[in-house]
Design a protein around this motif. Sequence first.
Motif, PDB file in Angstrom:
ATOM      1  N   GLY A  79       0.825  -1.210   0.000  1.00 14.85           N
ATOM      2  CA  GLY A  79       0.000   0.000   0.000  1.00 14.85           C
ATOM      3  C   GLY A  79       0.854   1.253   0.000  1.00 14.85           C
ATOM      4  O   GLY A  79       1.690   1.448   0.897  1.00 14.85           O
ATOM      5  N   GLY A  80       0.639   2.104  -1.023  1.00 15.01           N
ATOM      6  CA  GLY A  80       1.513   3.254  -1.201  1.00 15.01           C
ATOM      7  C   GLY A  80       0.858   4.596  -1.001  1.00 15.01           C
ATOM      8  O   GLY A  80       1.336   5.606  -1.527  1.00 15.01           O
ATOM      9  N   GLY A 135       1.193  -3.886   6.500  1.00 17.89           N
ATOM     10  CA  GLY A 135      -0.046  -3.721   5.745  1.00 17.89           C
ATOM     11  C   GLY A 135      -0.530  -2.292   5.875  1.00 17.89           C
ATOM     12  O   GLY A 135      -1.007  -1.879   6.935  1.00 17.89           O
ATOM     13  N   ALA A 136      -0.381  -1.529   4.792  1.00 20.25           N
ATOM     14  CA  ALA A 136      -0.847  -0.145   4.738  1.00 20.25           C
ATOM     15  C   ALA A 136      -1.825  -0.011   3.581  1.00 20.25           C
ATOM     16  O   ALA A 136      -1.906   1.034   2.939  1.00 20.25           O
ATOM     17  N   ASP A 137      -2.552  -1.100   3.323  1.00 17.98           N
ATOM     18  CA  ASP A 137      -3.370  -1.192   2.118  1.00 17.98           C
ATOM     19  C   ASP A 137      -4.852  -0.916   2.347  1.00 17.98           C
ATOM     20  O   ASP A 137      -5.710  -1.363   1.604  1.00 17.98           O
ATOM     21  N   VAL A 185      -5.381  -6.738   1.960  1.00 21.99           N
ATOM     22  CA  VAL A 185      -5.135  -8.175   1.790  1.00 21.99           C
ATOM     23  C   VAL A 185      -4.252  -8.709   2.912  1.00 21.99           C
ATOM     24  O   VAL A 185      -4.126  -9.932   3.076  1.00 21.99           O
ATOM     25  N   VAL A 186      -3.637  -7.810   3.682  1.00 19.05           N
ATOM     26  CA  VAL A 186      -2.771  -8.223   4.785  1.00 19.05           C
ATOM     27  C   VAL A 186      -3.589  -8.474   6.046  1.00 19.05           C
ATOM     28  O   VAL A 186      -3.295  -9.382   6.831  1.00 19.05           O
ATOM     29  N   ARG A 187      -4.623  -7.714   6.234  1.00 18.32           N
ATOM     30  CA  ARG A 187      -5.447  -7.754   7.444  1.00 18.32           C
ATOM     31  C   ARG A 187      -5.927  -9.167   7.831  1.00 18.32           C
ATOM     32  O   ARG A 187      -5.887  -9.542   9.014  1.00 18.32           O
ATOM     33  N   THR A 231       4.438  -9.356  10.882  1.00 14.97           N
ATOM     34  CA  THR A 231       3.497  -8.503  10.152  1.00 14.97           C
ATOM     35  C   THR A 231       2.935  -7.441  11.086  1.00 14.97           C
ATOM     36  O   THR A 231       2.715  -7.701  12.270  1.00 14.97           O
ATOM     37  N   ALA A 232       2.679  -6.237  10.534  1.00 14.55           N
ATOM     38  CA  ALA A 232       2.042  -5.171  11.292  1.00 14.55           C
ATOM     39  C   ALA A 232       1.073  -4.421  10.382  1.00 14.55           C
ATOM     40  O   ALA A 232       1.300  -4.311   9.178  1.00 14.55           O
ATOM     41  N   LEU A 233       0.010  -3.927  10.972  1.00 11.46           N
ATOM     42  CA  LEU A 233      -0.976  -3.135  10.250  1.00 11.46           C
ATOM     43  C   LEU A 233      -0.887  -1.684  10.690  1.00 11.46           C
ATOM     44  O   LEU A 233      -0.695  -1.388  11.873  1.00 11.46           O
ATOM     45  N   ILE A 234      -1.058  -0.768   9.720  1.00 13.02           N
ATOM     46  CA  ILE A 234      -1.119   0.657  10.030  1.00 13.02           C
ATOM     47  C   ILE A 234      -2.259   1.289   9.230  1.00 13.02           C
ATOM     48  O   ILE A 234      -2.757   0.714   8.265  1.00 13.02           O
TER      49      ILE A 234
END
Length: 370
Positions: A10-11, A145-147, A152-154, A302-305
Amino acid sequence: MKRLRIRIVGGSLAGLFAGILLQRDGHDVKIYERSPSGLAGRGAGLVGQHDLFRILRAIGCEHVARVGVVAKERIYFNRDGSIAETSRTPQMQISWDFLYSTVASHMVAESYQIGKPVVDVVEGAEGAQLLFADGRREDADLVIGADGLGSVVRPLLNRDASNRFAGYVAWRGLIPETALPQDAAVLLDRFAFYVKSGIHVLGYLVPGPGGETGPGERRYNWVWYRPVASDELQTLFTAADGRIFDYSLPRGALSEERLQMLRSDAASMLPPAFVKAIEAESLPSIQGIFDFEAANIVSAHTALIGDAAFVVRPHTAMGVSKAAGDALGLREALLASEDLSEALDRYQKERLPVGKSIADYGRRLGASAL
């Protein structure tokens, strides 16, 4: 923390914030954005908050926070267009486009790759692996995961990874200031609202796409929140050419028939100035309003933001600031420990309560909005 292979899915701003900070800390960082054309031109305006200012200082582009348009007051309309209430609460709106392009310029160019959709992430004992739509695979010590909403990472971290529809959508318009007719000039240089049961519309000026703030160079942003039944979403998010979108309808996808229906609804329901603003927009978009709260924002590698971790409603005006806070929190946790597991645990303990608090706040604001 030793040098890690960090891959960010995710950009948008969340991914860029994290990527720039972690690259500067010496990590091997790459960002993969699914959009083939990049994200320039996707946003309108945003209100600067504490964590956004913090991260801009850390990146070295604090000047962006001073490039904005000030709304000198808030006004609330009656249905006939007269002003029911005025509140002297000045507020500055920053250009999302200018913020994004400036922040993106601080990422090493070859580390930011567009048109690279990641379709899955799997974890093993020693790291994580990204799976791309073209069949390619890539290993990482840490995947971020910044998407966003459609992450799709969540699902790797949360058994229930689904977004929950909040019962309403936001119709949005963004037009050149000069497109507003003279008889709608009351909207300029102020936040304007019309709120009654089942209706919530607001509008304000934002800078031009390049950060222009002079009269005649700015843009007018309007938002109309409208209740929608969940079984109507697929129809609402179906483009004129038949494409179906999951969470929104982008600019340019609305049929002429539905555009005329929007304008007709505005004329029958809204104050005249807002009717004029809506009529001036030929390419409105629709944003579905959803909620999501992660039970976990980290696993072993893995980490989510940002919105991948918590989807917060736009009424909070805190989405970008929360993403900045997440990126800062993750960076600080990695700096504070030589052990990845310990660092990720520290990050979750700090940011999970923050995300829950902002999400709760957004739901309360949403409940009072319609």
